[in-house]
Write a protein that holds these residues in place. Structure first.
Motif, PDB file in Angstrom:
ATOM      1  N   ARG A 208       0.823  -1.206   0.000  1.00 42.58           N
ATOM      2  CA  ARG A 208       0.000   0.000   0.000  1.00 42.58           C
ATOM      3  C   ARG A 208       0.860   1.260   0.000  1.00 42.58           C
ATOM      4  O   ARG A 208       0.554   2.238  -0.695  1.00 42.58           O
ATOM      5  N   SER A 209       1.945   1.255   0.793  1.00 44.58           N
ATOM      6  CA  SER A 209       2.834   2.410   0.844  1.00 44.58           C
ATOM      7  C   SER A 209       3.485   2.658  -0.511  1.00 44.58           C
ATOM      8  O   SER A 209       3.560   3.809  -0.972  1.00 44.58           O
ATOM      9  N   GLU A 210       3.944   1.591  -1.178  1.00 42.12           N
ATOM     10  CA  GLU A 210       4.588   1.759  -2.481  1.00 42.12           C
ATOM     11  C   GLU A 210       3.583   2.209  -3.538  1.00 42.12           C
ATOM     12  O   GLU A 210       3.937   2.988  -4.432  1.00 42.12           O
ATOM     13  N   ILE A 211       2.348   1.737  -3.451  1.00 42.12           N
ATOM     14  CA  ILE A 211       1.335   2.187  -4.401  1.00 42.12           C
ATOM     15  C   ILE A 211       1.038   3.671  -4.202  1.00 42.12           C
ATOM     16  O   ILE A 211       0.911   4.434  -5.170  1.00 42.12           O
ATOM     17  N   GLU A 212       0.929   4.123  -2.954  1.00 44.40           N
ATOM     18  CA  GLU A 212       0.670   5.538  -2.673  1.00 44.40           C
ATOM     19  C   GLU A 212       1.827   6.414  -3.134  1.00 44.40           C
ATOM     20  O   GLU A 212       1.623   7.544  -3.591  1.00 44.40           O
ATOM     21  N   ARG A 213       3.065   5.917  -3.053  1.00 40.46           N
ATOM     22  CA  ARG A 213       4.240   6.689  -3.473  1.00 40.46           C
ATOM     23  C   ARG A 213       4.479   6.603  -4.972  1.00 40.46           C
ATOM     24  O   ARG A 213       5.401   7.237  -5.482  1.00 40.46           O
ATOM     25  N   GLY A 214       3.677   5.824  -5.678  1.00 41.73           N
ATOM     26  CA  GLY A 214       3.850   5.688  -7.117  1.00 41.73           C
ATOM     27  C   GLY A 214       4.953   4.741  -7.519  1.00 41.73           C
ATOM     28  O   GLY A 214       5.365   4.730  -8.683  1.00 41.73           O
ATOM     29  N   LEU A 215       5.451   3.925  -6.574  1.00 40.38           N
ATOM     30  CA  LEU A 215       6.517   2.982  -6.877  1.00 40.38           C
ATOM     31  C   LEU A 215       5.991   1.648  -7.375  1.00 40.38           C
ATOM     32  O   LEU A 215       6.763   0.838  -7.904  1.00 40.38           O
ATOM     33  N   LEU A 216       4.706   1.401  -7.204  1.00 37.17           N
ATOM     34  CA  LEU A 216       4.138   0.102  -7.558  1.00 37.17           C
ATOM     35  C   LEU A 216       2.722   0.316  -8.081  1.00 37.17           C
ATOM     36  O   LEU A 216       1.991   1.194  -7.600  1.00 37.17           O
ATOM     37  N   LYS A 217       2.343  -0.498  -9.043  1.00 30.88           N
ATOM     38  CA  LYS A 217       1.009  -0.421  -9.616  1.00 30.88           C
ATOM     39  C   LYS A 217       0.479  -1.828  -9.819  1.00 30.88           C
ATOM     40  O   LYS A 217       1.113  -2.651 -10.481  1.00 30.88           O
ATOM     41  N   PHE A 218      -0.685  -2.131  -9.223  1.00 26.00           N
ATOM     42  CA  PHE A 218      -1.319  -3.436  -9.378  1.00 26.00           C
ATOM     43  C   PHE A 218      -2.213  -3.432 -10.627  1.00 26.00           C
ATOM     44  O   PHE A 218      -2.658  -2.379 -11.083  1.00 26.00           O
ATOM     45  N   PRO A 219      -2.517  -4.622 -11.172  1.00 26.09           N
ATOM     46  CA  PRO A 219      -3.412  -4.683 -12.338  1.00 26.09           C
ATOM     47  C   PRO A 219      -4.831  -4.275 -11.960  1.00 26.09           C
ATOM     48  O   PRO A 219      -5.207  -4.314 -10.775  1.00 26.09           O
ATOM     49  N   PRO A 220      -5.660  -3.882 -12.927  1.00 26.89           N
ATOM     50  CA  PRO A 220      -7.047  -3.499 -12.615  1.00 26.89           C
ATOM     51  C   PRO A 220      -7.783  -4.625 -11.900  1.00 26.89           C
ATOM     52  O   PRO A 220      -7.683  -5.797 -12.277  1.00 26.89           O
ATOM     53  N   LEU A 221      -8.515  -4.248 -10.854  1.00 27.47           N
ATOM     54  CA  LEU A 221      -9.300  -5.186 -10.049  1.00 27.47           C
ATOM     55  C   LEU A 221      -8.437  -6.287  -9.447  1.00 27.47           C
ATOM     56  O   LEU A 221      -8.943  -7.357  -9.094  1.00 27.47           O
ATOM     57  N   ASN A 222      -7.122  -6.012  -9.309  1.00 26.60           N
ATOM     58  CA  ASN A 222      -6.178  -7.013  -8.761  1.00 26.60           C
ATOM     59  C   ASN A 222      -6.285  -8.353  -9.486  1.00 26.60           C
ATOM     60  O   ASN A 222      -6.182  -9.422  -8.879  1.00 26.60           O
ATOM     61  N   ARG A 223      -6.471  -8.279 -10.801  1.00 27.49           N
ATOM     62  CA  ARG A 223      -6.623  -9.483 -11.620  1.00 27.49           C
ATOM     63  C   ARG A 223      -5.235 -10.007 -12.004  1.00 27.49           C
ATOM     64  O   ARG A 223      -4.778  -9.872 -13.132  1.00 27.49           O
ATOM     65  N   PHE A 224      -4.555 -10.621 -11.051  1.00 30.24           N
ATOM     66  CA  PHE A 224      -3.234 -11.173 -11.293  1.00 30.24           C
ATOM     67  C   PHE A 224      -3.336 -12.491 -12.062  1.00 30.24           C
ATOM     68  O   PHE A 224      -4.276 -13.267 -11.863  1.00 30.24           O
ATOM     69  N   GLU A 225      -2.365 -12.749 -12.923  1.00 26.38           N
ATOM     70  CA  GLU A 225      -2.158 -14.076 -13.469  1.00 26.38           C
ATOM     71  C   GLU A 225      -1.159 -14.807 -12.576  1.00 26.38           C
ATOM     72  O   GLU A 225      -0.136 -14.230 -12.195  1.00 26.38           O
ATOM     73  N   VAL A 226      -1.455 -16.047 -12.251  1.00 28.26           N
ATOM     74  CA  VAL A 226      -0.629 -16.792 -11.304  1.00 28.26           C
ATOM     75  C   VAL A 226       0.032 -17.962 -12.026  1.00 28.26           C
ATOM     76  O   VAL A 226      -0.639 -18.789 -12.635  1.00 28.26           O
ATOM     77  N   GLN A 227       1.361 -17.991 -11.958  1.00 24.94           N
ATOM     78  CA  GLN A 227       2.147 -19.078 -12.549  1.00 24.94           C
ATOM     79  C   GLN A 227       2.756 -19.894 -11.418  1.00 24.94           C
ATOM     80  O   GLN A 227       3.257 -19.343 -10.430  1.00 24.94           O
ATOM     81  N   ILE A 228       2.723 -21.217 -11.563  1.00 25.14           N
ATOM     82  CA  ILE A 228       3.254 -22.105 -10.527  1.00 25.14           C
ATOM     83  C   ILE A 228       4.575 -22.703 -10.988  1.00 25.14           C
ATOM     84  O   ILE A 228       4.705 -23.166 -12.129  1.00 25.14           O
ATOM     85  N   THR A 229       5.567 -22.684 -10.094  1.00 24.42           N
ATOM     86  CA  THR A 229       6.837 -23.373 -10.296  1.00 24.42           C
ATOM     87  C   THR A 229       6.896 -24.554  -9.340  1.00 24.42           C
ATOM     88  O   THR A 229       6.743 -24.380  -8.126  1.00 24.42           O
ATOM     89  N   LEU A 230       7.117 -25.743  -9.879  1.00 20.85           N
ATOM     90  CA  LEU A 230       7.154 -26.951  -9.070  1.00 20.85           C
ATOM     91  C   LEU A 230       8.493 -27.083  -8.348  1.00 20.85           C
ATOM     92  O   LEU A 230       9.427 -26.304  -8.580  1.00 20.85           O
ATOM     93  N   ALA A 231       8.600 -28.093  -7.486  1.00 21.48           N
ATOM     94  CA  ALA A 231       9.789 -28.259  -6.660  1.00 21.48           C
ATOM     95  C   ALA A 231      11.037 -28.520  -7.485  1.00 21.48           C
ATOM     96  O   ALA A 231      12.144 -28.171  -7.062  1.00 21.48           O
TER      97      ALA A 231
END
Length: 428
Positions: A208-231
Motif C-alpha cells: 500500500r505504501s509503495e502504491i501511494e508513493r507511485g513505486l508500484l502499480k497493481f493490475p485493474p481489479l487485482n486481476r493477477f495471473e498466477v504461474q506455478i513453479t514446481l519443486a
C-alpha cells in the motif's frame, strides 16, 4: 678536472594505474514484476464418504488411489434387512389404503340418507371423520415407504464427484453406523485445484505504501495471473487466477489467506504439494533497475559508484527496493543518464580514475566485448567499506526492506517452513 656520475636526474613519478570496470547507464522505464509466495495445493472439493444407515459392509467396489467418476459405486452394504423393512412398509400402506376405501364407501352411503333426515347428523360426522383418519393413515404409511426406500438406497455408497479416491478405512464385514464410526474414505477433486498462500500484514502495508508513493502499480481489479513453479524448477503449464481472499487477518499468525484456482486436467498437481506461486501483472512505473552486484552496503546505507563527466567515480547513497531476477530496484538516488559501476567496484575510492571496458544492460548482461581480466564480478550487495577518504553522511538511507519481489531464477525449492508467505531476503 671534472667530476661526473655523482648525481642522477630525478625519475618521473608514474601515475596510479587506471581501474578497469564495467558500467551500466541508468534508463528509467516501466518494469513488470512478479510477486512470489510459497503456496500449498489443496483439493477444491474434499468429500467424506460416510455410512448413512447402520449395517454390515459387504464389499468395496472401487480401486484405492484411483480416479472415480461422479455417481460411481464405491461400497455396498448388506441390503437384506432394508429390503425386508421396505416390504413391511409397503404392506402397511396397502392396509391403510384399503381402510380408506371402506371409509369413503361408507360416507357415500350415509350422506344422502342424512340429507333426507333418515340418519342423524352424528352418523354423517362419524363417517366424515373416518375418511379423514384413513387419509392421514395413508399419508403416514406412504412416508414410511419412502423412508424405507431411502434407507435401502443408502446401502449403496456412491462418489458424489469426479476425483481421486483415498484408501479405505473400513473393510468387508465391518459394522457401520452413522457418525464417527461411519467414515469409509475420502474423495478429492483435483480439477480444478487450489493454491493457498498467506500474505502478512507487513507485506500488505508495504504494498500500500509503495502504491501511494507511485513505486508500484497493481493490475485493474487485482486481476493477477498466477504461474506455478514446481519443486524441480519446472513450470506448471496452466495459468491460474485469484478467486478468493480472506476478509480478515488471522489472530494467530497475523496473515490473511489468498486462494488461487488452476485447471489440472492432467492431474500434475496433487493436494499437499508446496510450490512457488508467481503473481504476474504488477508494474513498477518509471523505475530504475541496476545489476545486483553494483550495489554495495556500507555501515549505514547501501551505495553505488557513479561515474562523472571527468571519468572519475563518486559514492552515491541510494534507497534500494526489491530484487527482480539479477537486478535490484533503486527507489531513490539515481537519475536518468548517469552511469553506475558494476564490476570492479570493491577496489574504488572517491575520485578514482576509471576506464570502462564494457557496457552492460540494466539486468547485468553484456552488450559487446568481454570484460577485461582486471574486472572482477562482485557478489550482489557485497559488504565492502570505502576507503578512509569516503565518509558516511548523516541521515543515510535505511537498508533494503525484508520483503523481496523477484522472479524464479536462482531460487531454492520450496519447503514447508517457508509456507504462510515467507520470502527470501538479499544476503547481508
Amino acid at each position: 678536472m671534472s667530476f661526473s656520475g655523482g648525481c642522477s636526474e630525478p625519475q618521473e613519478e608514474k601515475p596510479p594505474p587506471v581501474a578497469e570496470v564495467t558500467a551500466v547507464s541508468i534508463e528509467p522505464r516501466d518494469h513488470p514484476i512478479e510477486l512470489e509466495f510459497v503456496a500449498e495445493t489443496r483439493s477444491s472439493r474434499h468429500v467424506e464418504i460416510r455410512a448413512r444407515v447402520s449395517g454390515f459392509l459387504d464389499k468395496r467396489l472401487y480401486t484405492e488411489g484411483e480416479v472415480v467418476q461422479a455417481g460411481q459405486k464405491m461400497y455396498q452394504m448388506d441390503r437384506k434387512p432394508f429390503e425386508a423393512a421396505l416390504q413391511s412398509a409397503e404392506g402397511q400402506l396397502a392396509q391403510q389404503q384399503a381402510r380408506l376405501q371402506v371409509a369413503e364407501a361408507t360416507l357415500r352411503r350415509v350422506r344422502p340418507l342424512a340429507e333426507k333426515n333418515a340418519l342423524s347428523k352424528k352418523n354423517l360426522d362419524d363417517a366424515t371423520g373416518a375418511v379423514q383418519q384413513a387419509s392421514a393413515a395413508v399419508l403416514a404409511a406412504e412416508g414410511e415407504v419412502r423412508t424405507a426406500k431411502l434407507n435401502l438406497s443408502y446401502t449403496t455408497l456412491r462418489s458424489p464427484l469426479h476425483g481421486l479416491a483415498s484408501f479405505s478405512l473400513r473393510h468387508e464385514g465391518s459394522y457401520l453406523s452413522p457418525g464417527e464410526g461411519g467414515l469409509l474414505t475420502y474423495v478429492d477433486q483435483i480439477d480444478p485445484i487450489w493454491g493457498i498462500f498467506s500474505v502478512s500484514e507487513n507485506q500488505m502495508l508495504k504494498y500500500r505504501s509503495e502504491i501511494e508513493r507511485g513505486l508500484l502499480k497493481f493490475p485493474p481489479l487485482n486481476r493477477f495471473e498466477v504461474q506455478i513453479t514446481l519443486a524441480d524448477g519446472s513450470l506448471f503449464p496452466h495459468i491460474g487466477y485469484i478467486d478468493f481472499s480472506e476478509p480478515s487477518f488471522s489472530e494467530e499468525t497475523g496473515t490473511f489467506l489468498v486462494r488461487t484456482q488452476f485447471t489440472n486436467p492432467e492431474g500434475v498437481l496433487r493436494p499437499g504439494q508446496f510450490v512457488r506461486a508467481q503473481l504476474k501483472g504488477a508494474v513498477r512505473p518509471n523505475s530504475v533497475l541496476v545489476p545486483q552486484r553494483s550495489v554495495l552496503q556500507g555501515a549505514k546505507s547501501h551505495y553505488v559508484w557513479v561515474i562523472n563527466k571527468e571519468g572519475k567515480v563518486g559514492r552515491r547513497d541510494v534507497e534500494v527496493g526489491d530484487w527482480q531476477g539479477d537486478g535490484w530496484f533503486i527507489n531513490h538516488g539515481l537519475v536518468a543518464g548517469e552511469r553506475v559501476v558494476v564490476d570492479g567496484a570493491v577496489r574504488l575510492s572517491p575520485g578514482t580514475a576509471i576506464k570502462v571496458v564494457d557496457a552492460l544492460t540494466p539486468s547485468g548482461d553484456q552488450t559487446g566485448t568481454k570484460p577485461a581480466a582486471g574486472a572482477s564480478a562482485t557478489p550482489a550487495a557485497s559488504i565492502a567499506e570505502p576507503s578512509e577518504e569516503a565518509s558516511v553522511k548523516p541521515g543515510d538511507l535505511p537498508s533494503a526492506p525484508d520483503l523481496q519481489v523477484s522472479g524464479s531464477e536462482n531460487r531454492a525449492p520450496p519447503s514447508e517452513k517457508q509456507f504462510r508467505g515467507s520470502r527470501e531476503k538479499p544476503p547481508e
